[in-house]
Design a protein around this motif. Sequence first.
Motif, PDB file in Angstrom:
ATOM      1  N   ILE A   9       0.867  -1.175   0.000  1.00 35.30           N
ATOM      2  CA  ILE A   9       0.000   0.000   0.000  1.00 35.30           C
ATOM      3  C   ILE A   9       0.901   1.221   0.000  1.00 35.30           C
ATOM      4  O   ILE A   9       1.735   1.381   0.894  1.00 35.30           O
ATOM      5  N   GLU A  10       0.752   2.051  -1.025  1.00 39.63           N
ATOM      6  CA  GLU A  10       1.557   3.258  -1.163  1.00 39.63           C
ATOM      7  C   GLU A  10       0.662   4.485  -1.080  1.00 39.63           C
ATOM      8  O   GLU A  10      -0.449   4.472  -1.609  1.00 39.63           O
ATOM      9  N   ILE A 130      -8.903  -1.062   2.089  1.00 40.63           N
ATOM     10  CA  ILE A 130      -7.529  -1.529   2.301  1.00 40.63           C
ATOM     11  C   ILE A 130      -7.525  -2.968   2.811  1.00 40.63           C
ATOM     12  O   ILE A 130      -6.708  -3.793   2.383  1.00 40.63           O
ATOM     13  N   LYS A 133      -7.664  -5.642   0.095  1.00 43.30           N
ATOM     14  CA  LYS A 133      -6.579  -5.732  -0.881  1.00 43.30           C
ATOM     15  C   LYS A 133      -5.967  -7.133  -0.878  1.00 43.30           C
ATOM     16  O   LYS A 133      -5.503  -7.604   0.145  1.00 43.30           O
ATOM     17  N   GLU A 138      -0.901  -4.206  -5.808  1.00 41.54           N
ATOM     18  CA  GLU A 138      -0.337  -2.951  -5.283  1.00 41.54           C
ATOM     19  C   GLU A 138      -1.467  -1.924  -5.251  1.00 41.54           C
ATOM     20  O   GLU A 138      -2.187  -1.758  -6.240  1.00 41.54           O
ATOM     21  N   LEU A 139      -1.646  -1.255  -4.124  1.00 41.29           N
ATOM     22  CA  LEU A 139      -2.689  -0.245  -3.973  1.00 41.29           C
ATOM     23  C   LEU A 139      -2.020   1.099  -3.738  1.00 41.29           C
ATOM     24  O   LEU A 139      -1.218   1.247  -2.810  1.00 41.29           O
ATOM     25  N   LYS A 153      -1.752   2.143   7.977  1.00 37.06           N
ATOM     26  CA  LYS A 153      -1.963   0.908   7.209  1.00 37.06           C
ATOM     27  C   LYS A 153      -1.038   0.798   6.000  1.00 37.06           C
ATOM     28  O   LYS A 153      -0.891  -0.279   5.431  1.00 37.06           O
ATOM     29  N   ALA A 154      -0.419   1.908   5.614  1.00 36.13           N
ATOM     30  CA  ALA A 154       0.416   1.936   4.403  1.00 36.13           C
ATOM     31  C   ALA A 154       1.794   1.334   4.669  1.00 36.13           C
ATOM     32  O   ALA A 154       2.283   1.312   5.801  1.00 36.13           O
TER      33      ALA A 154
END
Length: 179
Positions: A9-10, A130, A133, A138-139, A153-154
């Motif tokens: 997660i970006e 999220i 996922k 990739e999110l 969360k990232a």
Amino acid sequence: MNNIEEGFIEIYTGDGKGKTTAALGLGMRAVGNGMTVYMVQFLKSSSTGELASIKKLEPYFKLFRFERERDFFWNLNDKQKEELKDEIRKAYEFCVKVLKNKQCDVLIMDEIMGVLQNNLLREEDILKLISLKPKNVELVLTGRNAPSKIIDKADLVTEMRPIKHYFEKGVAARKGIEY
């Protein structure tokens, strides 16, 4: 689809220029490596250069917009804001479906933080998304003022911070550079 072994997660956030551009660059790199990219743009309904560029990368890079073209959020009346909220909800539900069905390798939710800032979705909605996922997707989330619970969360958070900008000298947004 050429699945990623482990997707992260970006977040690209901050007041500086370059959040969408960074996400687009990541998407182009992914396409160059045989991956499928979906980009859902929120709060952006006018024509921009990236629309034409992404069209040339189809079917590997697809851009989705669910909103009718309209003025900036702060210029909308209550009825227009409600219509926009319905369109945002449809876009959000599309993103949920994309993740549940693993329809792409990279999902970019461009300007999703602006949606939160304008109370068009709730922070809990993004946290739920999220949690959906898949491991190999990739999110990427962009926009100013990323909330701390979402940052937590990232896996990667980049803050774009303005140091100097020609807008301060009165230069207007330029076609091909800012849009």
